[in-house]
Design an enzyme around this catalytic site. Structure first.
Site, PDB file in Angstrom:
ATOM      1  N   HIS A   1       0.817  -1.218   0.000  1.00  0.00           N
ATOM      2  CA  HIS A   1       0.000   0.000   0.000  1.00  0.00           C
ATOM      3  C   HIS A   1       0.852   1.270   0.000  1.00  0.00           C
ATOM      4  CE1 HIS A   1       0.241  -0.130   4.536  1.00  0.00           C
ATOM      5  NE2 HIS A   1       0.226   1.179   4.377  1.00  0.00           N
TER       6      HIS A   1
ATOM      7  N   ASP B   1       0.167  -7.621   1.441  1.00  0.00           N
ATOM      8  CA  ASP B   1       0.563  -6.214   1.533  1.00  0.00           C
ATOM      9  C   ASP B   1       2.082  -6.037   1.607  1.00  0.00           C
ATOM     10  OD1 ASP B   1       0.117  -3.466   1.532  1.00  0.00           O
ATOM     11  OD2 ASP B   1      -0.129  -3.349   3.702  1.00  0.00           O
TER      12      ASP B   1
ATOM     13  N   SER C   1       4.349   2.931   8.040  1.00  0.00           N
ATOM     14  CA  SER C   1       4.041   1.763   7.220  1.00  0.00           C
ATOM     15  C   SER C   1       5.244   1.379   6.384  1.00  0.00           C
ATOM     16  CB  SER C   1       2.868   2.051   6.282  1.00  0.00           C
ATOM     17  OG  SER C   1       1.668   2.050   6.974  1.00  0.00           O
TER      18      SER C   1
END
Length: 182
Positions: free
Chosen positions: A57, A87, A164
């Site tokens: 992402h 992911d 992230s």
């Protein structure tokens, strides 16, 4: 050790904006425009030859990826591969002799064990937060897709926007996870 192996990932993508119905009514159909969008996150160097792991992402839709090392050197990155269901994305920069993190075994983690989250939240460089493993094998339903694989390590280490793709490490500095969700 870990700070030098965690990088800043800049994702440049293009988003098209739709037409404006009010303008279309008065002036006829307006043209769609494209706008440059910049996203940011973190990544982890996993080999001295420039392989970097991050979240899918973080790089999704990228037209250009720029990696900035802890020493402020920047490099263009190419996508080696992605796995949307977990992911994860693997990137590569053209640089050798990099500091990198060795893999640990997350199966050996115990609830209550100390861990560190390393990343670049809010576009600041090299933050480290500490916490304990609160739970293992968490499914938090990030996606409505049945193809999504989720088995998260839950921790109370502070993880903020931009973390992230950063490293979750044990107290020995071994990579045991990738920061994914707040």
């Amino acid at each position: 050790k870990t700070v030098h192996a965690v990088v800043h990932v800049k994702n440049v993508s293009i988003a098209s904006s739709g037409s404006n119905p009010l303008m279309d009514f008065f002036y006829g159909q307006s043209a769609k425009t494209e706008q440059r969008v910049i996203g940011m996150g973190s990544g982890v160097i996993i080999s001295p030859d420039g392989h970097i792991i991050t979240n899918y992402h973080v790089i999704k839709g990228a037209r250009q990826l720029e990696i900035t090392l802890n020493n402020k050197e920047s490099y263009q990155a190419e996508v080696v591969g992605v796995d949307e269901s977990s992911d994860i994305a693997l990137l590569k920069i053209d640089k050798n002799d990099l500091s990198y993190l060795a893999f640990g075994n997350s199966d050996n983690l115990r609830v209550g064990e100390w861990v560190l989250a390393v990343g670049n939240p809010f576009t600041v460089t090299s933050t480290v937060t500490a916490g304990i493993v609160s739970a293992k094998a968490r499914n938090i339903h990030l996606s409505n897709s049945n193809k999504r694989i989720e088995s998260f390590i839950q921790t109370d280490a502070a993880v903020n926007p931009g973390n992230s793709g950063g490293a979750l490490v044990n107290v020995r500095g071994n990579l045991i996870g990738i920061n994914t969700a707040i």
